[in-house]
Design a protein around this motif. Sequence first.
Motif, PDB file in Angstrom:
ATOM      1  N   ARG A 174      -3.626   5.377   2.762  1.00 21.41           N
ATOM      2  CA  ARG A 174      -2.533   6.065   3.458  1.00 21.41           C
ATOM      3  C   ARG A 174      -1.445   5.095   3.880  1.00 21.41           C
ATOM      4  O   ARG A 174      -0.250   5.382   3.767  1.00 21.41           O
ATOM      5  CB  ARG A 174      -3.097   6.786   4.681  1.00 21.41           C
ATOM      6  N   VAL A 175      -1.865   3.924   4.349  1.00 19.32           N
ATOM      7  CA  VAL A 175      -0.900   2.916   4.799  1.00 19.32           C
ATOM      8  C   VAL A 175      -0.154   2.314   3.622  1.00 19.32           C
ATOM      9  O   VAL A 175       1.091   2.272   3.602  1.00 19.32           O
ATOM     10  CB  VAL A 175      -1.623   1.804   5.594  1.00 19.32           C
ATOM     11  N   LEU A 176      -0.882   1.852   2.617  1.00 15.86           N
ATOM     12  CA  LEU A 176      -0.247   1.116   1.523  1.00 15.86           C
ATOM     13  C   LEU A 176       0.585   2.018   0.621  1.00 15.86           C
ATOM     14  O   LEU A 176       1.573   1.566   0.027  1.00 15.86           O
ATOM     15  CB  LEU A 176      -1.316   0.393   0.706  1.00 15.86           C
ATOM     16  N   ALA A 177       0.207   3.292   0.508  1.00 10.91           N
ATOM     17  CA  ALA A 177       0.981   4.212  -0.339  1.00 10.91           C
ATOM     18  C   ALA A 177       2.394   4.394   0.185  1.00 10.91           C
ATOM     19  O   ALA A 177       3.306   4.752  -0.580  1.00 10.91           O
ATOM     20  CB  ALA A 177       0.273   5.556  -0.434  1.00 10.91           C
ATOM     21  N   ALA A 178       2.611   4.150   1.473  1.00 13.78           N
ATOM     22  CA  ALA A 178       3.945   4.296   2.063  1.00 13.78           C
ATOM     23  C   ALA A 178       4.796   3.039   1.892  1.00 13.78           C
ATOM     24  O   ALA A 178       5.931   3.002   2.376  1.00 13.78           O
ATOM     25  CB  ALA A 178       3.817   4.629   3.550  1.00 13.78           C
TER      26      ALA A 178
ATOM     27  N   GLN B 150     -12.443   4.272   5.883  1.00 19.12           N
ATOM     28  CA  GLN B 150     -11.585   3.088   5.979  1.00 19.12           C
ATOM     29  C   GLN B 150     -10.729   2.919   4.732  1.00 19.12           C
ATOM     30  O   GLN B 150      -9.546   2.572   4.810  1.00 19.12           O
ATOM     31  CB  GLN B 150     -12.450   1.844   6.196  1.00 19.12           C
ATOM     32  N   LYS B 151     -11.314   3.189   3.564  1.00 22.54           N
ATOM     33  CA  LYS B 151     -10.543   3.056   2.328  1.00 22.54           C
ATOM     34  C   LYS B 151      -9.423   4.093   2.255  1.00 22.54           C
ATOM     35  O   LYS B 151      -8.324   3.807   1.754  1.00 22.54           O
ATOM     36  CB  LYS B 151     -11.479   3.163   1.118  1.00 22.54           C
TER      37      LYS B 151
ATOM     38  N   VAL C 253     -12.406   6.268  -3.073  1.00 26.69           N
ATOM     39  CA  VAL C 253     -13.009   6.906  -1.900  1.00 26.69           C
ATOM     40  C   VAL C 253     -14.168   7.761  -2.410  1.00 26.69           C
ATOM     41  O   VAL C 253     -13.970   8.894  -2.850  1.00 26.69           O
ATOM     42  CB  VAL C 253     -11.973   7.739  -1.123  1.00 26.69           C
ATOM     43  N   ARG C 254     -15.374   7.223  -2.336  1.00 26.13           N
ATOM     44  CA  ARG C 254     -16.549   7.831  -2.964  1.00 26.13           C
ATOM     45  C   ARG C 254     -16.932   9.158  -2.307  1.00 26.13           C
ATOM     46  O   ARG C 254     -16.970   9.273  -1.084  1.00 26.13           O
ATOM     47  CB  ARG C 254     -17.740   6.878  -2.865  1.00 26.13           C
TER      48      ARG C 254
ATOM     49  N   ALA D  58      -5.525  13.370  -3.662  1.00 28.14           N
ATOM     50  CA  ALA D  58      -6.293  13.122  -4.884  1.00 28.14           C
ATOM     51  C   ALA D  58      -5.952  11.755  -5.471  1.00 28.14           C
ATOM     52  O   ALA D  58      -6.843  11.027  -5.956  1.00 28.14           O
ATOM     53  CB  ALA D  58      -6.019  14.224  -5.912  1.00 28.14           C
ATOM     54  N   ASP D  59      -4.680  11.385  -5.409  1.00 26.83           N
ATOM     55  CA  ASP D  59      -4.258  10.061  -5.892  1.00 26.83           C
ATOM     56  C   ASP D  59      -4.875   8.947  -5.048  1.00 26.83           C
ATOM     57  O   ASP D  59      -5.318   7.925  -5.580  1.00 26.83           O
ATOM     58  CB  ASP D  59      -2.734   9.942  -5.868  1.00 26.83           C
ATOM     59  N   LEU D  60      -4.882   9.136  -3.722  1.00 22.76           N
ATOM     60  CA  LEU D  60      -5.478   8.127  -2.844  1.00 22.76           C
ATOM     61  C   LEU D  60      -6.970   7.975  -3.130  1.00 22.76           C
ATOM     62  O   LEU D  60      -7.500   6.859  -3.173  1.00 22.76           O
ATOM     63  CB  LEU D  60      -5.279   8.510  -1.374  1.00 22.76           C
ATOM     64  N   ILE D  61      -7.660   9.098  -3.306  1.00 23.79           N
ATOM     65  CA  ILE D  61      -9.100   9.068  -3.589  1.00 23.79           C
ATOM     66  C   ILE D  61      -9.374   8.272  -4.862  1.00 23.79           C
ATOM     67  O   ILE D  61     -10.306   7.453  -4.910  1.00 23.79           O
ATOM     68  CB  ILE D  61      -9.644  10.500  -3.710  1.00 23.79           C
TER      69      ILE D  61
END
Length: 506
Positions: free
Chosen positions: A412-416, A406-407, A388-389, A380-383
């Motif tokens: 997923r990558v940047l959150a880590a 893609q978003k 992420v529409r 939910a945070d990533l969306i």
Amino acid sequence: MSTVLRLDRITKRFGGVTANDDVTLKLKEGEILALLGENGAGKTTLMNILFGHYAADEGTVKVFGKTLPPGRPRAAIKAGVGMVHQHFTLAGNLSVLDNVMLGSEPLLRAKSRCEEGRARLLALSEQFGLTVDPDARVLGLSIGERQRVEILKALYRDARILILDEPTAVLARPEAHRLFDTLRSMTRQGLSIIFISHKLNEVMAASDRITILREGRIMAERTPTETSSDELAELMVGCRVTRPKREAHAIGPPRLVAEDVTVHLDGKPMLKGVSFTVHAGEILGIVGVSGNGQVALGALLSGVAAPETGRLTLEGREIGGQGPRAFIAEGVGRIPEDRHAEGVVGELSVWENGVLEHLATPEFSTHGFVRRGVARCHAADLIKRFDVRGATPEMRIRLLSGGNIQKLILGRVLAAAPKVIIANQPTRGLDEGAIAAVHGELLSAREAGAATILISEDLEEAVGLSDRLQAIVGGRLSQPVAAERADSRRLGLMMAGVWEELGDAA
């Protein structure tokens, strides 16, 4: 010109999401209509309704004056509609001729009419300038050649209306120019074409008319002579769009270093003695024409391929050949070139895909059990953060548009908070607003100290984001050049492999 197609008041809902909202659209004979909009604006859904993959909740589709039955692709094909999807639907182990004829003959026919099919395929190939070898295996064709096969497959079925979904998303610029020359030739012979695109320069150059979708509704209609790229971008997004700019800052120590690395794929040398260094807080751009070793470089940098010779080190530690899991554990984040095949698992939910690469960490699992509540909150945070529409944590990710997938991968990558980011064609198929957002995130990661390798065929993107640039030609890398020195002439020579003239060692 007569109207050959009319979509009248089309509405389509997926649960609580309205993908198309009262859309009316028409196409004239011999016309190229561009359908423009953000990722998730409803463009592909609308075309899937036209082709019969989806049935509209409301509204009708008329082709040459006759109403099509909803949800029946065979009826659309019989009426003269052909569709080339963004992600090709060819059987790689079959020949070009087999792919073109597949499904076009009755199942109970005792013998295939291959010779008749071959003659017809060659005639269509010559008529429309789509050169292919009927006996070539599709697996060995270039991306541009595969696209020609997809178009010929539609023409073989007597298509008079052709739908192209993101036709240049995977094409190099020369191939894209050739494609649009071919499309112009086809319209002069009476075909009508709708193409979906995010690339404003192509829309302006190739279309007769432009329809802009936003949030499932038609916002405006323009002709190229009465609009501009800036206006189209604003109509798509709803506000003025500007790409962020790279600012000069101090870089840190070397983080990822390749020394004389050679990589073989399928027994063939695809990287030949490549060397590079990317520092903390730096973006190193790798540019080149598609097919010059970018796939092997991406495989090396994500741990999928091991060096045959040479060394790949991360902060001085040997990492080459240790496998993808070790790369992730060491803090290497990967945005893959093919988001559908390598980035996500389509049948899994958004929240499952959001934690795929980090499922074994204590944050998301305890004693082998997945912490589902935490994972759903993370999704939910990533969306929310990465816009992420149309996504919810529980929905299957394959229902999202390619740009929104893609978003999510980027999030997923940047959150880590990775030490190293491998960004392989990170904005391919994205709209202008999403491109600006991705660029902003990559530059923010650079400011935070991440070392980024940007593999891109978009020269404007590579020059705008990178601190230094190297060209990849025939599996070899040029010496690096500062982005400030990378004018169009220099880049052209680098990508052609003419490095000695520039004073760079080969």
